[in-house]
Design a protein around this motif. Structure first.
Motif, mmCIF file in Angstrom:
data_model
loop_
_atom_site.group_PDB
_atom_site.id
_atom_site.type_symbol
_atom_site.label_atom_id
_atom_site.label_comp_id
_atom_site.label_asym_id
_atom_site.label_seq_id
_atom_site.Cartn_x
_atom_site.Cartn_y
_atom_site.Cartn_z
ATOM 1 N N SER A 130 21.046 -27.915 18.035
ATOM 2 C CA SER A 130 21.847 -28.985 18.635
ATOM 3 C C SER A 130 23.238 -29.133 18.036
ATOM 4 O O SER A 130 24.060 -29.892 18.570
ATOM 5 N N GLY A 131 23.523 -28.454 16.937
ATOM 6 C CA GLY A 131 24.819 -28.596 16.291
ATOM 7 C C GLY A 131 24.957 -29.939 15.589
ATOM 8 O O GLY A 131 23.977 -30.647 15.362
ATOM 9 N N GLY A 132 26.176 -30.284 15.225
ATOM 10 C CA GLY A 132 26.429 -31.543 14.535
ATOM 11 C C GLY A 132 26.426 -31.396 13.032
ATOM 12 O O GLY A 132 26.463 -30.289 12.478
ATOM 13 N N HIS A 133 26.364 -32.534 12.344
ATOM 14 C CA HIS A 133 26.356 -32.573 10.886
ATOM 15 C C HIS A 133 25.134 -33.347 10.401
ATOM 16 O O HIS A 133 24.725 -34.332 11.020
ATOM 17 N N ALA A 134 24.604 -32.910 9.290
ATOM 18 C CA ALA A 134 23.445 -33.582 8.702
ATOM 19 C C ALA A 134 23.666 -33.778 7.210
ATOM 20 O O ALA A 134 24.334 -32.984 6.550
ATOM 21 N N LEU A 135 23.076 -34.847 6.704
ATOM 22 C CA LEU A 135 23.089 -35.133 5.276
ATOM 23 C C LEU A 135 21.658 -35.031 4.775
ATOM 24 O O LEU A 135 20.774 -35.744 5.260
ATOM 25 N N VAL A 136 21.440 -34.115 3.845
ATOM 26 C CA VAL A 136 20.117 -33.915 3.257
ATOM 27 C C VAL A 136 20.179 -34.353 1.802
ATOM 28 O O VAL A 136 20.965 -33.813 1.018
ATOM 29 N N ILE A 137 19.358 -35.331 1.446
ATOM 30 C CA ILE A 137 19.402 -35.924 0.110
ATOM 31 C C ILE A 137 18.034 -35.812 -0.548
ATOM 32 O O ILE A 137 17.019 -36.171 0.045
ATOM 33 N N GLY A 138 18.010 -35.312 -1.771
ATOM 34 C CA GLY A 138 16.816 -35.389 -2.609
ATOM 35 C C GLY A 138 17.026 -36.515 -3.604
ATOM 36 O O GLY A 138 18.025 -36.531 -4.336
ATOM 37 N N ALA A 139 16.119 -37.478 -3.626
ATOM 38 C CA ALA A 139 16.297 -38.649 -4.496
ATOM 39 C C ALA A 139 14.949 -39.119 -5.011
ATOM 40 O O ALA A 139 14.011 -39.282 -4.235
ATOM 41 N N ASP A 140 14.873 -39.338 -6.307
ATOM 42 C CA ASP A 140 13.633 -39.867 -6.888
ATOM 43 C C ASP A 140 13.943 -40.783 -8.050
ATOM 44 O O ASP A 140 14.903 -40.568 -8.801
ATOM 45 N N LEU A 141 13.086 -41.806 -8.180
ATOM 46 C CA LEU A 141 13.212 -42.796 -9.238
ATOM 47 C C LEU A 141 11.842 -42.890 -9.910
ATOM 48 O O LEU A 141 11.069 -43.807 -9.666
ATOM 49 N N TYR A 142 11.562 -41.890 -10.741
ATOM 50 C CA TYR A 142 10.232 -41.758 -11.336
ATOM 51 C C TYR A 142 9.970 -42.747 -12.454
ATOM 52 O O TYR A 142 8.810 -43.005 -12.798
ATOM 53 N N SER A 143 11.020 -43.307 -13.034
ATOM 54 C CA SER A 143 10.811 -44.211 -14.170
ATOM 55 C C SER A 143 9.935 -45.408 -13.800
ATOM 56 O O SER A 143 9.321 -46.019 -14.679
ATOM 57 N N ARG A 144 9.840 -45.731 -12.497
ATOM 58 C CA ARG A 144 9.049 -46.889 -12.062
ATOM 59 C C ARG A 144 7.560 -46.573 -11.913
ATOM 60 O O ARG A 144 6.762 -47.494 -11.739
#
Length: 324
Positions: A130-144
């Motif tokens: 489909s084209g376009g732009h994408a934002l791929v984020i890896g995020a983790d907050l393991y301290s909790r």
């Protein structure tokens, strides 16, 4: 089919630096023990008011700036995380709102520490059609979700987020992606309580079932036994040989283990990039954080082949070959 590339990268880690002695106090281990076992020297932990979406949005903003596009140009936002803000809604929905990307579809992917590669595979397929732009984020907050007294896990993890903007035309080309899950080994890494099988009720809390658990020896055996063959298969499918690879960006699990695995992979002309000495294991964020640091340091040259390798709970493994 549109060719998809990485147009920009970004990362964010919290301000608070947590030393080995601080994190090891309740677990009865010291700095020397942690360094010997993991090669980790410190990590970052989020402030009390921060959630995973806050880290993810900060990394996303940095990646958008790197790519030279604005949030309103995004068509897709994917957050790879196993520590969401809440079980519902998806953390990506919060990130969409924080970024002001109202036109983007937003969803989460949970493949634990392989999550960034799994998310990359999902988005690559969408954009290729489909084209376009994408934002791929890896995020983790393991301290909790760490048990302060469990030396097998509490010394390993930090909090952070890394991001990539994907699109067509320019940038680092994503040449090949592969993802694998070994569901029969799903019990090796888990948070037992908090889902439909075991609600996080008072009995579960009293038993400590809300904490992250890991069979470290079995996980290491999985990585050392499975990763070399999977990487060899992946490179063959991609039409390259190990000597073609110039950079290896693995999930930042444990520095001692990664040294062993890197030797087994026989990537004789590749440099292995590590960020764990300062940030620890940041889960799904570890690959994009490390990639962003290497890119901003000028480590990659045009045409270099970069192997991204994720592995973690599920058990899962994911690989991406990027031509810079």
């Amino acid at each position: 089919m549109t060719e998809v590339g990485i147009l920009g990268t970004g990362a964010y880690v919290p301000d608070r630096v947590v030393s080995n002695d601080e994190v090891g106090a309740a677990a009865a281990v010291d700095d020397a023990w942690v360094v010997r076992k993991t090669a980790i020297r410190e990590r970052r932990w989020a402030a009390p008011e921060q959630a995973t979406s806050d880290l993810a949005a900060a990394a996303g903003r940095a990646a958008l700036e790197s790519a030279g596009i604005t949030a309103d140009q995004l068509s897709v936002i994917v957050v790879a995380t196993s520590t969401p803000d809440r079980p519902q809604p998806p953390t990506a929905a919060y990130v969409q709102h924080l970024l002001g990307a109202s036109g983007a579809a937003a969803f989460d992917v949970n493949a634990v520490c392989s999550g960034e590669v799994f998310a990359l595979a999902s988005v690559e397929g969408i954009l290729a059609r489909s084209g376009g732009h994408a934002l791929v984020i890896g995020a983790d907050l393991y301290s909790r979700i760490l048990n302060p007294a469990d030396r097998r896990t509490v010394v390993l993890f930090g909090d952070g987020a890394g991001a990539m903007v994907l699109g067509s035309g320019r940038g680092a080309r994503v040449r090949h992606i592969s993802a694998h899950t070994f569901g029969e080994l799903s019990g090796l890494i888990e948070v037992p309580a908090g889902g439909s099988r075991m609600p996080c009720d008072p009995a579960a809390l009293e038993a400590g079932r809300q904490y992250f658990t890991m069979d470290g020896r079995a996980v290491r055996a999985f990585v050392e036994d499975q990763l070399p063959g999977l990487v060899k298969q992946f490179l063959h499918e991609a039409g390259v040989v190990p000597d073609d690879v110039r950079h290896f960006v693995p999930h930042q699990a444990n520095g001692v283990m990664l040294d062993t695995v890197f030797e087994q992979l026989a990537l004789s002309r590749a440099a292995m990039h590590l960020s764990l000495t300062r940030y620890g294991n940041t889960g799904a964020a570890s690959i994009p954080i490390t990639l962003d640091e290497a890119a901003r340091a000028g480590a990659f040259r045009r045409g270099d082949l970069i192997l991204l390798a994720g592995f973690g709970g599920g058990m899962s493994a994911g690989f991406a070959l990027v031509e810079w």
